[in-house]
Write a protein that holds these residues in place. Structure first.
Motif, PDB file in Angstrom:
ATOM      1  N   SER A   1       0.808  -1.216   0.000  1.00 20.54           N
ATOM      2  CA  SER A   1       0.000   0.000   0.000  1.00 20.54           C
ATOM      3  C   SER A   1       0.843   1.269   0.000  1.00 20.54           C
ATOM      4  O   SER A   1       0.559   2.210  -0.753  1.00 20.54           O
ATOM      5  CB  SER A   1      -0.941  -0.006   1.207  1.00 20.54           C
TER       6      SER A   1
ATOM      7  N   SER B   1       1.135   4.009  -3.012  1.00 21.54           N
ATOM      8  CA  SER B   1       0.553   5.336  -2.793  1.00 21.54           C
ATOM      9  C   SER B   1       1.574   6.434  -3.066  1.00 21.54           C
ATOM     10  O   SER B   1       1.215   7.519  -3.531  1.00 21.54           O
ATOM     11  CB  SER B   1       0.020   5.458  -1.367  1.00 21.54           C
TER      12      SER B   1
ATOM     13  N   ALA C   1      -2.404   8.715  -3.011  1.00 21.26           N
ATOM     14  CA  ALA C   1      -3.294   7.939  -2.141  1.00 21.26           C
ATOM     15  C   ALA C   1      -4.728   7.919  -2.655  1.00 21.26           C
ATOM     16  O   ALA C   1      -5.356   6.859  -2.745  1.00 21.26           O
ATOM     17  CB  ALA C   1      -3.246   8.507  -0.723  1.00 21.26           C
TER      18      ALA C   1
ATOM     19  N   LEU D   1      -5.094   5.888  -5.865  1.00 24.87           N
ATOM     20  CA  LEU D   1      -4.985   4.456  -5.590  1.00 24.87           C
ATOM     21  C   LEU D   1      -6.256   3.943  -4.913  1.00 24.87           C
ATOM     22  O   LEU D   1      -6.748   2.852  -5.245  1.00 24.87           O
ATOM     23  CB  LEU D   1      -3.772   4.196  -4.696  1.00 24.87           C
ATOM     24  N   LEU D   2      -6.807   4.701  -3.974  1.00 23.22           N
ATOM     25  CA  LEU D   2      -8.038   4.287  -3.313  1.00 23.22           C
ATOM     26  C   LEU D   2      -9.182   4.148  -4.316  1.00 23.22           C
ATOM     27  O   LEU D   2     -10.007   3.226  -4.214  1.00 23.22           O
ATOM     28  CB  LEU D   2      -8.415   5.291  -2.225  1.00 23.22           C
TER      29      LEU D   2
ATOM     30  N   ILE E   1      -5.138  -2.594   1.216  1.00 22.31           N
ATOM     31  CA  ILE E   1      -4.736  -1.251   0.785  1.00 22.31           C
ATOM     32  C   ILE E   1      -5.681  -0.201   1.348  1.00 22.31           C
ATOM     33  O   ILE E   1      -5.259   0.849   1.861  1.00 22.31           O
ATOM     34  CB  ILE E   1      -4.692  -1.180  -0.755  1.00 22.31           C
TER      35      ILE E   1
ATOM     36  N   LEU F   1      -4.462   2.865   3.973  1.00 21.99           N
ATOM     37  CA  LEU F   1      -4.464   4.247   3.499  1.00 21.99           C
ATOM     38  C   LEU F   1      -5.583   5.066   4.128  1.00 21.99           C
ATOM     39  O   LEU F   1      -5.378   6.247   4.451  1.00 21.99           O
ATOM     40  CB  LEU F   1      -4.581   4.268   1.974  1.00 21.99           C
TER      41      LEU F   1
ATOM     42  N   THR G   1      -3.850  15.774   1.905  1.00 21.87           N
ATOM     43  CA  THR G   1      -3.207  14.477   1.785  1.00 21.87           C
ATOM     44  C   THR G   1      -1.782  14.569   2.303  1.00 21.87           C
ATOM     45  O   THR G   1      -0.980  15.319   1.762  1.00 21.87           O
ATOM     46  CB  THR G   1      -3.167  14.018   0.315  1.00 21.87           C
TER      47      THR G   1
ATOM     48  N   PRO H   1       1.313   6.272   7.053  1.00 21.01           N
ATOM     49  CA  PRO H   1       1.039   5.112   6.187  1.00 21.01           C
ATOM     50  C   PRO H   1       1.850   3.876   6.563  1.00 21.01           C
ATOM     51  O   PRO H   1       1.311   2.766   6.638  1.00 21.01           O
ATOM     52  CB  PRO H   1       1.410   5.630   4.783  1.00 21.01           C
TER      53      PRO H   1
END
Length: 335
Positions: free
Chosen positions: A14, A18, A23, A26-27, A63, A67, A141, A278
Motif C-alpha cells: 500500500s 501510494s 493515495a 490508488l483508493l 490497501i 491508506l 493528503t 502510512p
C-alpha cells in the motif's frame, strides 16, 4: 486463507504504491477493483476462479484499510482523531450488521444473487467514498516519508504494535466459538446464537462512537488501555457465569471491539508525525493479521484437545488484558 494472504499483501504494497500514484487515486482504483471482484465471484467457474477474485478482494481491502486510516489519522485535528478514526470502524461494524441481515435473505435466491447483492452494496459504498474524497483539498493528503526513510520505532510504538498483536488473538475465540458455545455448549439453540450475533453486529456499529467519546473524555493514552481491559472482561465473562445478563454483556463488549482499533489509530498518530502514518498503520495492520493467523491456527487445536469453550475464552481474555498492559502509557502520555 487466500483472502487473508491477499489482505497481508495489500497492506505490504500500500505505501510504495501510494507514493507512486497518489493515495486518493490508488483508493479509487482499488475500490473499483473490489466491486469488480465481488461481481465476478458470482460467476460459477470453479475454485481457481473464485480463489483469484477472493484474493483480489483481500488485497484491495488491505490497501484500503492502511491508506484510509493513515489519511484520517494524519489530517484530523488532534482533539478529533478518535472520532475521525471511528468513521472507518463504524463502517466496518455497520457492514457486519448489514451482511448478517442481507446475506441470508439473498442466499435464499441463490449464491450468485448473494454475490451480486454484495457487489451492489460495494458499488454504492464506492460512489459515496469517491464523492467524499473528491471534495477533500489536495493539501490535506499527507506527504509520505521517502521510501528509504526510517520509520521512527520508539518504544511506545513498539508496545502498541505488540498490544495490537494480542488484541487480534483475543478476539478470535468469540469470532470462532461464541455462537457454537451458546447453541451447543449451553444448549440454547441456534436461534439464540443468531440473536447474540445480531447483538454483536449492532455493537460493532456503535462501539467506535462510544470509544471515541471515551477518547475525547480521557485522552487516547488512557482510553486505549481502559478499552483493552473492558474488552478483556467481556471476553472472559463466560468464565464467571452462563446467566443471560452475562452473555448479553459479553456479546455487547466483544461487538464493540472495532472501536479499539479506532483508538489505536488515533494513539499512533499522537506518537508519530503525519508523514510516517502510512507505514505505521501498515505495520499495525500486519501485526493484527499475524495475531489472527496465530490464534486461528493454535486455538482450534486447543479446543480439539480439551473440548472446552471456557478455556478458549479465558485465553482470549488474558490476551486482551496483556495487550492493555502493553499499550498503557507507562513512560508518560506524550512521546
Amino acid at each position: 486463507a487466500i483472502n487473508i494472504a491477499g489482505f497481508a499483501l495489500g497492506a505490504l504494497i500500500s505505501v510504495p504504491m501510494s507514493v507512486r500514484v497518489g493515495a486518493f487515486r490508488l483508493l479509487t482504483v482499488v475500490a473499483i477493483l473490489s466491486v469488480l471482484a465481488l461481481a465476478a465471484s458470482a460467476v460459477p467457474l470453479g475454485f481457481a476462479w473464485l480463489g483469484f477474485w477472493r484474493g483480489l478482494v483481500g488485497l484491495t481491502a488491505g490497501i484500503i484499510m492502511v491508506l484510509s486510516l493513515a489519511l484520517i489519522a494524519s489530517t484530523a485535528p488532534s482533539a478529533r482523531r478518535p472520532v475521525a478514526a471511528s468513521f472507518v470502524f463504524a463502517g466496518v461494524g455497520l457492514a457486519i450488521f448489514m451482511t448478517g441481515i442481507l446475506v441470508p435473505r439473498l442466499l435464499e435466491r441463490g449464491l450468485a444473487t448473494a454475490w451480486l447483492g454484495l457487489a451492489a452494496c460495494g458499488f454504492a459504498a464506492m460512489m459515496l467514498a469517491i464523492w467524499g474524497w473528491r471534495g477533500a483539498p489536495a493539501a490535506s493528503t499527507p506527504a509520505p516519508a521517502r521510501l528509504g526513510a526510517a520509520t521512527p520505532w520508539t518504544w511506545p510504538l513498539r508496545f502498541l504494535l505488540a498490544g495490537y498483536f494480542f488484541f487480534s488473538i483475543a478476539i478470535v475465540p468469540h469470532t470462532l466459538y461464541w455462537v457454537d458455545y451458546l447453541a451447543r455448549g449451553l444448549e440454547l439453540g441456534m436461534a439464540e446464537g443468531g440473536l447474540h450475533w445480531s447483538i454483536v453486529g449492532i455493537a460493532s456499529a456503535l462501539g467506535p462512537w462510544s470509544m471515541a467519546a471515551l477518547g475525547l473524555l480521557l485522552g487516547t493514552a488512557w482510553a486505549l488501555p481502559l478499552s483493552f481491559i473492558t474488552l478483556g472482561l467481556g471476553i472472559g465473562a463466560p468464565l464467571l457465569s452462563g446467566a443471560s445478563g452475562v452473555l448479553f454483556l459479553s456479546s455487547v463488549l466483544f461487538g464493540a471491539q472495532p472501536g479499539l482499533s479506532a483508538l489505536m489509530a488515533a494513539r499512533v498518530r499522537d506518537l508519530a508525525d503525519a508523514q510516517h502514518m502510512p507505514r505505521l498503520m501498515r505495520a499495525m495492520i500486519l501485526s493484527s493479521a499475524g495475531g489472527a493467523v496465530v490464534a486461528g491456527a493454535v486455538l482450534p487445536q486447543i479446543y480439539e484437545l480439551t473440548q472446552s469453550h471456557v478455556l478458549i475464552f479465558a485465553i482470549g481474555g488474558a490476551a486482551m488484558m496483556l495487550g492493555g498492559l502493553l499499550v498503557a502509557p507507562w513512560g508518560g502520555v506524550r512521546r
